[in-house]
Design a protein around this motif. Sequence first.
Motif, PDB file in Angstrom:
ATOM      1  N   ALA A 175       7.778   1.515   5.901  1.00 43.29           N
ATOM      2  CA  ALA A 175       8.376   0.655   4.880  1.00 43.29           C
ATOM      3  C   ALA A 175       7.974   1.100   3.479  1.00 43.29           C
ATOM      4  CB  ALA A 175       7.948  -0.793   5.113  1.00 43.29           C
ATOM      5  N   ALA A 176       6.752   1.605   3.324  1.00 44.22           N
ATOM      6  CA  ALA A 176       6.298   2.090   2.018  1.00 44.22           C
ATOM      7  C   ALA A 176       7.183   3.243   1.537  1.00 44.22           C
ATOM      8  CB  ALA A 176       4.841   2.535   2.093  1.00 44.22           C
ATOM      9  N   VAL A 177       7.567   4.115   2.458  1.00 44.75           N
ATOM     10  CA  VAL A 177       8.455   5.234   2.100  1.00 44.75           C
ATOM     11  C   VAL A 177       9.810   4.698   1.648  1.00 44.75           C
ATOM     12  CG1 VAL A 177       9.630   7.288   2.960  1.00 44.75           C
ATOM     13  CG2 VAL A 177       7.274   6.788   3.683  1.00 44.75           C
ATOM     14  N   TYR A 178      10.327   3.699   2.374  1.00 45.09           N
ATOM     15  CA  TYR A 178      11.626   3.116   2.024  1.00 45.09           C
ATOM     16  C   TYR A 178      11.596   2.494   0.630  1.00 45.09           C
ATOM     17  CZ  TYR A 178      15.482  -0.192   1.857  1.00 45.09           C
ATOM     18  OH  TYR A 178      16.583  -0.915   1.457  1.00 45.09           O
ATOM     19  N   PHE A 179      10.593   1.670   0.356  1.00 43.74           N
ATOM     20  CA  PHE A 179      10.538   1.002  -0.946  1.00 43.74           C
ATOM     21  C   PHE A 179      10.251   2.003  -2.066  1.00 43.74           C
ATOM     22  CE2 PHE A 179       9.532  -2.733   1.824  1.00 43.74           C
ATOM     23  CZ  PHE A 179      10.681  -3.447   1.517  1.00 43.74           C
ATOM     24  N   HIS A 230       3.709   0.406  -8.707  1.00 42.94           N
ATOM     25  CA  HIS A 230       2.637   0.375  -7.706  1.00 42.94           C
ATOM     26  C   HIS A 230       3.058  -0.295  -6.413  1.00 42.94           C
ATOM     27  CE1 HIS A 230       2.232  -3.619  -9.649  1.00 42.94           C
ATOM     28  NE2 HIS A 230       1.903  -4.000  -8.431  1.00 42.94           N
ATOM     29  N   ALA A 231       4.262  -0.903  -6.368  1.00 46.05           N
ATOM     30  CA  ALA A 231       4.662  -1.689  -5.199  1.00 46.05           C
ATOM     31  C   ALA A 231       4.676  -0.874  -3.900  1.00 46.05           C
ATOM     32  CB  ALA A 231       6.018  -2.345  -5.453  1.00 46.05           C
ATOM     33  N   PRO A 232       5.297   0.314  -3.851  1.00 50.16           N
ATOM     34  CA  PRO A 232       5.275   1.075  -2.588  1.00 50.16           C
ATOM     35  C   PRO A 232       3.872   1.450  -2.132  1.00 50.16           C
ATOM     36  CG  PRO A 232       6.962   1.924  -4.078  1.00 50.16           C
ATOM     37  CD  PRO A 232       6.116   0.979  -4.875  1.00 50.16           C
ATOM     38  N   TRP A 233       2.987   1.754  -3.096  1.00 52.77           N
ATOM     39  CA  TRP A 233       1.613   2.080  -2.728  1.00 52.77           C
ATOM     40  C   TRP A 233       0.903   0.875  -2.129  1.00 52.77           C
ATOM     41  CZ3 TRP A 233       0.643   7.031  -2.481  1.00 52.77           C
ATOM     42  CH2 TRP A 233       1.361   7.902  -3.299  1.00 52.77           C
ATOM     43  N   SER A 234       1.273  -0.317  -2.584  1.00 45.87           N
ATOM     44  CA  SER A 234       0.686  -1.533  -2.019  1.00 45.87           C
ATOM     45  C   SER A 234       1.104  -1.709  -0.566  1.00 45.87           C
ATOM     46  CB  SER A 234       1.121  -2.754  -2.844  1.00 45.87           C
ATOM     47  OG  SER A 234       0.678  -2.652  -4.179  1.00 45.87           O
ATOM     48  N   VAL A 235       2.372  -1.418  -0.256  1.00 44.76           N
ATOM     49  CA  VAL A 235       2.831  -1.508   1.135  1.00 44.76           C
ATOM     50  C   VAL A 235       2.130  -0.465   1.999  1.00 44.76           C
ATOM     51  CG1 VAL A 235       4.843  -1.457   2.656  1.00 44.76           C
ATOM     52  CG2 VAL A 235       5.070  -2.360   0.355  1.00 44.76           C
ATOM     53  N   ALA A 236       1.940   0.735   1.460  1.00 41.26           N
ATOM     54  CA  ALA A 236       1.206   1.762   2.205  1.00 41.26           C
ATOM     55  C   ALA A 236      -0.215   1.300   2.507  1.00 41.26           C
ATOM     56  CB  ALA A 236       1.193   3.066   1.411  1.00 41.26           C
TER      57      ALA A 236
END
Length: 440
Positions: A411-415, A289-295
Motif C-alpha cells: 500500500a505504501a508503494v501505491y500511495f 511523508h504519507a507513503p513513508w508512514s504507511v511503509a
Amino acid sequence: MILKLLVTRRFAPLFWSQFFSAFNENLVRNMLAMIILFKVGAERAGPLVTLALAAFIAPSLVLSGLGGQLADGHDKARVARWLKLAEVGVQVVAALGYWFDSIVALYAALLLLGLIATLYTPIKYGILPDHLRRDELTAGNALVEGAGFVAILLGLAAGGLTGLEGIPKELVVAELVVVALLCLVSTWYIPGAPSKVPDLRIDRNLFGSTFSLIGDLRRDPRMWVGALGSGWFWLSGSVALVLVPVIVKQQIGAGVEVETAISLFFAVGVGVGALLAGWLCQGRIVLKHAPWSVAAMGLFLLDAGWTTATAADATERVSLSAFLHSGTGLRLVIDLVGLACAGGLFSVPVFSAVQSWAAPERRARVVAGVGVLNAVMMIVGASVTALFQTPWLAVPNPVLLLALGVVNVGAAVYFGRNLPDAAAAAAAYIPVEAAARPGE
C-alpha cells in the motif's frame, strides 16, 4: 494555535462532544469484548470479538448517505443535539446488557451506537471547515483525531476494567449514564452551522444514496486516493486491534490488565502521531511523508507478527509487570506504539486534504462518502480476518499480522505513486471564509 482552539466556542464544544462520544463507543465495545474473552471461552472469542467490530460499523453501509444529506441540508449543530439525545437512551440498553451479562443487549447497544456515529461523523468533520480558518484546519483535525484516540484509550481502559472482579455493577451503570449526559451537554453548546443548501431533498433510497457517495469520490482522482488512504488506516488499525488482544490472551497468557494496556498503548500512539502531524504541517497540508508512514506501519506489523509467531507459548497467566519486563512484551508494545504513531502521521494530513478539496455545499456528503469507504474497508478486513480465524482454516493470528504487514508495504508503494504532492494539495485548497464565528 492548539491552545487557542481549545478555548474558543467555535471549536471547544465540538472537541468535547466527539471526545465523550469516542469514549462511550469504546467503553461499550471493550465491555462486550471482556465479557466474550473471559466468560464465553477462548475457543469462540476470536470470531465474536471481530463480530463486535462489524456490528459497530455495519450501519455505515446503509446510513452514511442519509447522514451526509442531513448534515448538508440542515443546521449541523441542531442535528448533532438530537443524535446525542438519542444516545442517552442507547446507554440504557448498554447498562441493562452489562447488568444482566447479556451479550445480545450489548451487541444491540453497539449497533445503535454505530448508527448514531454514522449520522454524527459527517457533522463533526463537515462542520470543522465552517468554523475554522484555512490555517487552522490541519490543527483542528489533529486535535479531533488526537483527542479521539485519547478518548478511545480511556474508553478501552474503562471497558477493560469492567472485566475485573470486585468492580461494583452500580459504578459501571452510573458511568454509562454520566458519559452520555456529558456528551449531550457539550453538544448543546456547538455554534450553529446553517445549511448552504437548505432545499436539499433526502433520498429515500438509503443504499443507493450511500453508495452513490463513493461514486462521487471516484470522479475526483485526488479525492479518491485520499479517501482510500483514510480507509486503509482504519482497516489496518482495526484488524490489528482485533488480532493482538486475542494473541496476547491465547498465546502469551495475558490477563485483563495486559489486554487493557495493549489497547491503551495503541491509542496513545495514534494520538501522538496525530498531534505530531499537526505540528509538522504548521497550518499547511503536507502529503510527502504519507507513503513513508504507511511503509512504517507495514514494518511494525511485520515485526509484531514475527515477535508473536516465534514466542514460546505461556504455561501460566502473565501479569502486566511480567509482560512489560519480558523481551516479547516490550517488543510488542514498541511495535504497537510505532504502528499507531505512523498511522496518525498518515491519516491526519490525508483526511485534511480531502476536507480542503471538497466544495462547501457538499462537504458533509464527501465526509460521509469517506465514512462509507472506511466502513467497507473495515468490514472487508474484519470479515476476511474472521474467515481465516474459523476452525476450517485456523490460520495462526501471528501469521495474519505478518500478512497485514506485507500488504501495508504494498500500500505504501501505491500511495507513493498516487497521492498528490504538497504543492498540488495547496493549489487545490478551497478557502474557508472566516466570517461569523461566535465565541472567538
